[in-house]
Design a protein around this motif. Structure first.
Motif, PDB file in Angstrom:
ATOM      1  N   THR A  98       0.841  -1.202   0.000  1.00 18.94           N
ATOM      2  CA  THR A  98       0.000   0.000   0.000  1.00 18.94           C
ATOM      3  C   THR A  98       0.878   1.255   0.000  1.00 18.94           C
ATOM      4  N   ASN A  99       0.601   2.135  -0.959  1.00 21.08           N
ATOM      5  CA  ASN A  99       1.282   3.443  -1.060  1.00 21.08           C
ATOM      6  C   ASN A  99       2.786   3.369  -1.292  1.00 21.08           C
ATOM      7  N   ASN A 147      -5.584   3.892   4.491  1.00 16.48           N
ATOM      8  CA  ASN A 147      -4.734   3.991   3.292  1.00 16.48           C
ATOM      9  C   ASN A 147      -4.958   2.839   2.324  1.00 16.48           C
ATOM     10  N   ASP A 148      -5.279   1.661   2.869  1.00 21.66           N
ATOM     11  CA  ASP A 148      -5.561   0.521   1.996  1.00 21.66           C
ATOM     12  C   ASP A 148      -6.800   0.791   1.146  1.00 21.66           C
ATOM     13  N   TYR A 151      -5.942   3.412  -1.476  1.00 20.22           N
ATOM     14  CA  TYR A 151      -5.072   2.777  -2.471  1.00 20.22           C
ATOM     15  C   TYR A 151      -5.905   1.950  -3.450  1.00 20.22           C
ATOM     16  N   TYR A 152      -6.856   1.200  -2.920  1.00 24.92           N
ATOM     17  CA  TYR A 152      -7.744   0.387  -3.766  1.00 24.92           C
ATOM     18  C   TYR A 152      -8.550   1.287  -4.695  1.00 24.92           C
TER      19      TYR A 152
END
Length: 336
Positions: A98-99, A147-148, A151-152
């Motif tokens: 992620t990121n 953040n996940d 991100y998705y």
């Protein structure tokens, strides 16, 4: 009230770890961040002042858990670890990738790796019985997952690979072994914060003409939270002496958005600091304009809470009714 607080998570609770990552783009170590912090300087917090990690520590009478990366090269680091450490890293997620576009981060897996080294240092100082006692009375705060979701939302490759349902299930599937690892190394009391209304951040409101919340993203958050609650209940039934307080950030935030005046807030859509429509076209930088009535804003920048909002959230985490905190609130967890 407790001997120590250990914090795992993302920018909602990062108190400066990313400042020590040379190659990280996820930093808040420049004005106007920190404008209301006691020192009036930026600290690496994505806030006009203190964030939730600071207020959580205040609730239990501890100093804010310092950044692990600041402590790890200190000569007397083990004694500095005694009151707790923060491993939280802006941009970090449950998933390791992620990121990654933001350069160096400390994903949750690595945060738990760092905690293991702290555990080993404490073991040398306190001995087996001492460390067991110390950690069983300490609090372990976990604030991660936003953040996940972001991100998705921004990566079509992920969307093609997983449906939203599959993705949020995968999030809890990956979170569980990390909680088990923390438990294995002495943790017995967990404060776990669910996802808030990510779809109502200025960053996602600005995308549509009416500046409404993105309800699709909000639904992902609801689904994730339901899976998270089930997973925590299963862990408690399986792992001896494990206690936890889950905070339903989604419902609490929904209440704030619907009735902001109840909480002393007047602005729930626009960020206080930023550029463009809803001040959401860029994060808070020295080139941004910022509001004067910061205590009346829900959001400091395009996706982070203001200091005032963080304080409101932590009051609910600590003393909240069963509507928002269950099976018990943080205050009751401390007393277990």
């Amino acid at each position: 009230m407790i001997p120590a607080m250990f914090v795992f998570g993302d920018s909602l609770v990062d108190v400066g770890n990313n400042n020590y990552l040379r190659l990280s783009l996820a930093k808040a170590n420049y004005p106007h961040n920190g404008i209301d912090f006691p020192t009036k300087r930026p600290t690496g917090r994505f806030s006009n002042g203190k964030n939730s990690a600071d207020f959580l520590a205040e609730k239990v009478g501890l100093p804010t858990s310092p950044p692990y990366l600041f402590l790890r090269n200190k000569k007397n680091k083990t004694s500095l670890f005694m009151n707790g450490v923060s491993f939280a890293s802006a941009g970090a997620g449950i998933f390791n990738d992620t990121n990654q576009i933001l350069g160096e981060l400390i994903p949750l897996t690595k945060q738990v790796d760092y905690y293991e080294t702290v555990y080993e240092d404490l073991m040398k100082q306190l001995g087996s019985g001492g460390v067991k006692q110390h950690l069983s009375e300490s609090l372990f705060v976990v604030v991660i997952g936003s953040n996940d979701i972001f991100y998705y939302l921004g990566l079509s490759v992920l969307q093609n690979k997983y449906t939203p349902q599959q993705y949020v299930t995968l999030m809890t599937t990956n979170l569980e072994p990390q909680l088990r690892r923390i438990y294995k190394f002495g943790a017995r009391k967990f404060v776990v914060v669910g996802l808030g209304q990510i779809g109502c951040t200025p960053l996602l409101r600005v995308v549509n003409q009416a500046e409404e919340c993105n309800e699709e993203v909000n639904n992902w958050c609801v689904n994730y939270n339901e899976r998270l609650k089930t997973m925590l209940q299963e862990l408690k039934s399986e792992l001896q002496d494990l206690s936890y307080s889950y905070f339903e950030a989604y419902n609490f935030m929904q209440n704030i958005v619907q009735k902001p005046a109840t909480y002393g807030l007047t602005e729930i859509k626009e960020a206080c600091c930023g550029i463009g429509k809803l001040k959401a076209m860029m994060q808070c930088t020295p080139f941004s304009t910022y509001c004067n009535n910061r205590n009346e804003y829900l959001f400091w920048d395009f996706c982070h809470l203001s200091q005032a909002a963080s304080h409101i959230f932590v009051d609910a985490i600590f003393d909240g009714p069963s509507q928002y905190t269950f099976p018990i609130n943080m205050n009751n967890l401390v007393a277990v």
